[in-house]
Design a protein around this motif. Structure first.
Motif, PDB file in Angstrom:
ATOM      1  N   GLY A  93       0.822  -1.213   0.000  1.00 45.99           N
ATOM      2  CA  GLY A  93       0.000   0.000   0.000  1.00 45.99           C
ATOM      3  C   GLY A  93       0.851   1.256   0.000  1.00 45.99           C
ATOM      4  N   ALA A  94       1.926   1.233   0.800  1.00 51.45           N
ATOM      5  CA  ALA A  94       2.804   2.406   0.859  1.00 51.45           C
ATOM      6  C   ALA A  94       3.484   2.645  -0.482  1.00 51.45           C
ATOM      7  N   VAL A  95       3.917   1.545  -1.140  1.00 47.14           N
ATOM      8  CA  VAL A  95       4.582   1.682  -2.434  1.00 47.14           C
ATOM      9  C   VAL A  95       3.618   2.215  -3.478  1.00 47.14           C
ATOM     10  N   LEU A  96       2.393   1.668  -3.520  1.00 45.08           N
ATOM     11  CA  LEU A  96       1.412   2.119  -4.511  1.00 45.08           C
ATOM     12  C   LEU A  96       1.032   3.587  -4.290  1.00 45.08           C
ATOM     13  N   SER A  97       0.896   3.988  -3.029  1.00 43.42           N
ATOM     14  CA  SER A  97       0.588   5.391  -2.739  1.00 43.42           C
ATOM     15  C   SER A  97       1.715   6.297  -3.207  1.00 43.42           C
ATOM     16  N   ALA A  98       2.940   5.860  -2.959  1.00 44.15           N
ATOM     17  CA  ALA A  98       4.079   6.652  -3.386  1.00 44.15           C
ATOM     18  C   ALA A  98       4.139   6.747  -4.905  1.00 44.15           C
ATOM     19  N   LEU A  99       3.850   5.631  -5.604  1.00 38.59           N
ATOM     20  CA  LEU A  99       3.837   5.651  -7.063  1.00 38.59           C
ATOM     21  C   LEU A  99       2.775   6.590  -7.601  1.00 38.59           C
ATOM     22  N   ALA A 100       1.608   6.573  -6.956  1.00 37.21           N
ATOM     23  CA  ALA A 100       0.529   7.457  -7.396  1.00 37.21           C
ATOM     24  C   ALA A 100       0.937   8.914  -7.256  1.00 37.21           C
ATOM     25  N   ARG A 101       1.607   9.242  -6.152  1.00 44.50           N
ATOM     26  CA  ARG A 101       2.041  10.622  -5.959  1.00 44.50           C
ATOM     27  C   ARG A 101       3.097  11.025  -6.986  1.00 44.50           C
ATOM     28  N   VAL A 102       4.002  10.091  -7.274  1.00 54.05           N
ATOM     29  CA  VAL A 102       5.044  10.380  -8.260  1.00 54.05           C
ATOM     30  C   VAL A 102       4.429  10.594  -9.644  1.00 54.05           C
ATOM     31  N   GLU A 103       3.489   9.716 -10.018  1.00 57.86           N
ATOM     32  CA  GLU A 103       2.864   9.837 -11.339  1.00 57.86           C
ATOM     33  C   GLU A 103       2.056  11.125 -11.451  1.00 57.86           C
ATOM     34  N   ALA A 104       1.356  11.494 -10.372  1.00 55.70           N
ATOM     35  CA  ALA A 104       0.580  12.735 -10.402  1.00 55.70           C
ATOM     36  C   ALA A 104       1.487  13.943 -10.535  1.00 55.70           C
ATOM     37  N   ARG A 105       2.614  13.924  -9.812  1.00 53.63           N
ATOM     38  CA  ARG A 105       3.557  15.040  -9.902  1.00 53.63           C
ATOM     39  C   ARG A 105       4.191  15.109 -11.286  1.00 53.63           C
ATOM     40  N   ALA A 106       4.534  13.949 -11.833  1.00 54.51           N
ATOM     41  CA  ALA A 106       5.133  13.926 -13.167  1.00 54.51           C
ATOM     42  C   ALA A 106       4.153  14.449 -14.215  1.00 54.51           C
ATOM     43  N   LYS A 107       2.866  14.060 -14.103  1.00 57.33           N
ATOM     44  CA  LYS A 107       1.857  14.545 -15.042  1.00 57.33           C
ATOM     45  C   LYS A 107       1.697  16.048 -14.940  1.00 57.33           C
ATOM     46  N   HIS A 108       1.742  16.568 -13.690  1.00 59.27           N
ATOM     47  CA  HIS A 108       1.633  18.011 -13.480  1.00 59.27           C
ATOM     48  C   HIS A 108       2.812  18.757 -14.102  1.00 59.27           C
ATOM     49  N   GLU A 109       3.984  18.138 -14.069  1.00 61.37           N
ATOM     50  CA  GLU A 109       5.169  18.760 -14.636  1.00 61.37           C
ATOM     51  C   GLU A 109       5.312  18.507 -16.128  1.00 61.37           C
ATOM     52  N   GLY A 110       4.359  17.748 -16.679  1.00 56.64           N
ATOM     53  CA  GLY A 110       4.407  17.472 -18.107  1.00 56.64           C
ATOM     54  C   GLY A 110       5.403  16.402 -18.489  1.00 56.64           C
ATOM     55  N   LEU A 111       5.718  15.518 -17.538  1.00 57.79           N
ATOM     56  CA  LEU A 111       6.682  14.454 -17.793  1.00 57.79           C
ATOM     57  C   LEU A 111       5.958  13.143 -18.049  1.00 57.79           C
ATOM     58  N   SER A 112       6.587  12.293 -18.835  1.00 61.65           N
ATOM     59  CA  SER A 112       6.010  10.995 -19.155  1.00 61.65           C
ATOM     60  C   SER A 112       6.878   9.912 -18.542  1.00 61.65           C
ATOM     61  N   LEU A 113       6.281   9.066 -17.738  1.00 60.21           N
ATOM     62  CA  LEU A 113       7.010   7.991 -17.083  1.00 60.21           C
ATOM     63  C   LEU A 113       6.713   6.660 -17.748  1.00 60.21           C
ATOM     64  N   SER A 114       7.695   5.783 -17.765  1.00 54.17           N
ATOM     65  CA  SER A 114       7.458   4.440 -18.296  1.00 54.17           C
ATOM     66  C   SER A 114       6.581   3.674 -17.321  1.00 54.17           C
ATOM     67  N   PRO A 115       5.731   2.790 -17.837  1.00 53.00           N
ATOM     68  CA  PRO A 115       4.818   2.052 -16.946  1.00 53.00           C
ATOM     69  C   PRO A 115       5.581   1.138 -15.996  1.00 53.00           C
ATOM     70  N   THR A 116       5.057   1.002 -14.785  1.00 55.06           N
ATOM     71  CA  THR A 116       5.662   0.137 -13.768  1.00 55.06           C
ATOM     72  C   THR A 116       4.960  -1.200 -13.772  1.00 55.06           C
ATOM     73  N   SER A 117       5.734  -2.292 -13.852  1.00 52.44           N
ATOM     74  CA  SER A 117       5.141  -3.627 -13.884  1.00 52.44           C
ATOM     75  C   SER A 117       4.974  -4.180 -12.476  1.00 52.44           C
ATOM     76  N   ALA A 118       4.163  -5.211 -12.376  1.00 47.09           N
ATOM     77  CA  ALA A 118       3.979  -5.871 -11.081  1.00 47.09           C
ATOM     78  C   ALA A 118       5.287  -6.472 -10.592  1.00 47.09           C
ATOM     79  N   ALA A 119       6.099  -6.973 -11.531  1.00 46.92           N
ATOM     80  CA  ALA A 119       7.390  -7.555 -11.145  1.00 46.92           C
ATOM     81  C   ALA A 119       8.302  -6.495 -10.543  1.00 46.92           C
ATOM     82  N   ASP A 120       8.231  -5.266 -11.092  1.00 44.09           N
ATOM     83  CA  ASP A 120       9.037  -4.181 -10.535  1.00 44.09           C
ATOM     84  C   ASP A 120       8.641  -3.915  -9.092  1.00 44.09           C
ATOM     85  N   ILE A 121       7.343  -3.907  -8.838  1.00 43.35           N
ATOM     86  CA  ILE A 121       6.856  -3.609  -7.484  1.00 43.35           C
ATOM     87  C   ILE A 121       7.196  -4.735  -6.522  1.00 43.35           C
ATOM     88  N   LEU A 122       7.034  -5.983  -6.965  1.00 48.49           N
ATOM     89  CA  LEU A 122       7.353  -7.113  -6.091  1.00 48.49           C
ATOM     90  C   LEU A 122       8.846  -7.184  -5.786  1.00 48.49           C
TER      91      LEU A 122
END
Length: 292
Positions: free
Chosen positions: A81-110
């Motif tokens: 839960g902590a990792v997913l929340s952190a990812l959501a915040r990072v993606e939201a900030r990147a979108k606000h800054e106009g940045l494009s992030l590569s998708p994160t896979s389940a294997a990356d998270i595990l």
């Protein structure tokens, strides 16, 4: 004191690999990296190292693998839960800054530390802990043997440096005897000059002042203490057990006597000997930092 030991072991259910190393340090600092699901293992290993060692920056690494692969692993929901929340915040900030992030896979998270945990039944973990503690003993023994070998070589180096300090102290004693006549003549000449230009000067007071100067230039006590420090250091090198801190204190005393000898020398040869003493003492002090 530097040392290294490594070994591998295992049972029908687990395999593991040890790495134990140390570098020089004033105190004992133990850093351990090992599975946190084996309850009480780290504390037991730290206690064992604490009994065997007194100084050094020690690193202990243990990797344990279950032979049955993925069995016994589970997702830590809180960590996920902590990792997913952190990812959501990072993606939201990147979108606000106009940045494009590569998708994160389940294997990356595990693969992130703490998300996927290895679990084991309580009795299995207890048996594994006992097996690991038993297997650690030959690793520790090899580690201590390497430290002992290095210690023997270091003792030989320190013994040679003490021999050189003793030799220089003897040379300083001879130089001090040789300058005695020159010092007496210099004091008499000084007294004659003062009496020649100061008719009303008190001869007894002048003689007292010159005698005080002679006392202040006497290095007998410094030489006696240097010889005593050499004897004390040799006794420490022959002592079983940790002596590094005591030797470190002695090196401060050595340096103090050498400094005083140089300040009192009033003689080229004595000054040269004093500077040679300081050089050897500094070299020895560096080596003493490696002694437990």
């Amino acid at each position: 004191m530097t040392a290294f030991a490594a070994a591998k072991g295992g049972t029908s259910q687990h395999s593991w690999a040890w790495e134990l190393r140390s570098v020089n340090a004033k105190g004992l600092d133990i850093r351990a990296r090992m599975p946190d699901w084996i309850e009480g293992l780290e504390a037991a290993l730290r206690a064992r190292l604490g009994k065997a060692l007194a100084r050094g920056s020690v690193t202990l690494n243990l990797r344990v693998t279950r032979e049955e692969g993925e069995a016994g692993q589970s997702v830590n929901e809180a960590a996920l839960g902590a990792v997913l929340s952190a990812l959501a915040r990072v993606e939201a900030r990147a979108k606000h800054e106009g940045l494009s992030l590569s998708p994160t896979s389940a294997a990356d998270i595990l693969g992130l530390r703490g998300v996927l945990e290895t679990s084991a039944p309580e009795d299995e973990a207890a048996g594994l802990k006992a097996a690991l503690m038993k297997d650690f003993e030959p690793v520790l023994e090899a580690f201590l043997q390497m430290r002992a070998s290095e210690g023997a070589a270091l003792a030989a180096i320190l013994g040679g440096q003490l021999d050189e300090i003793a030799r220089l102290t003897a040379a300083a004693t001879q130089a001090a005897e040789a300058r005695r006549g020159d010092m007496a003549e210099a004091l008499q000449a000084s007294l004659a000059r003062v009496m020649g230009v100061a008719e009303d000067a008190d001869p007894q007071r002048i003689a007292q002042e010159l005698a005080l100067i002679a006392v202040k230039s006497d290095i007998t006590e410094e030489l006696d203490r240097l010889r005593a420090h050499v004897d004390a250091a040799r006794e420490l090198l022959d002592t079983d057990g940790p002596v590094g801190r005591k030797l470190d204190f002695l090196m401060q005393e050595f340096n103090r006597e050498a400094n005083t000898l140089c300040s009192k020398s009033q003689n080229t040869e004595l000054t040269r000997i004093g500077l040679d003493l300081k050089t050897v003492i500094d070299q020895m002090r560096e080596q003493v930092q490696n002694v437990e």
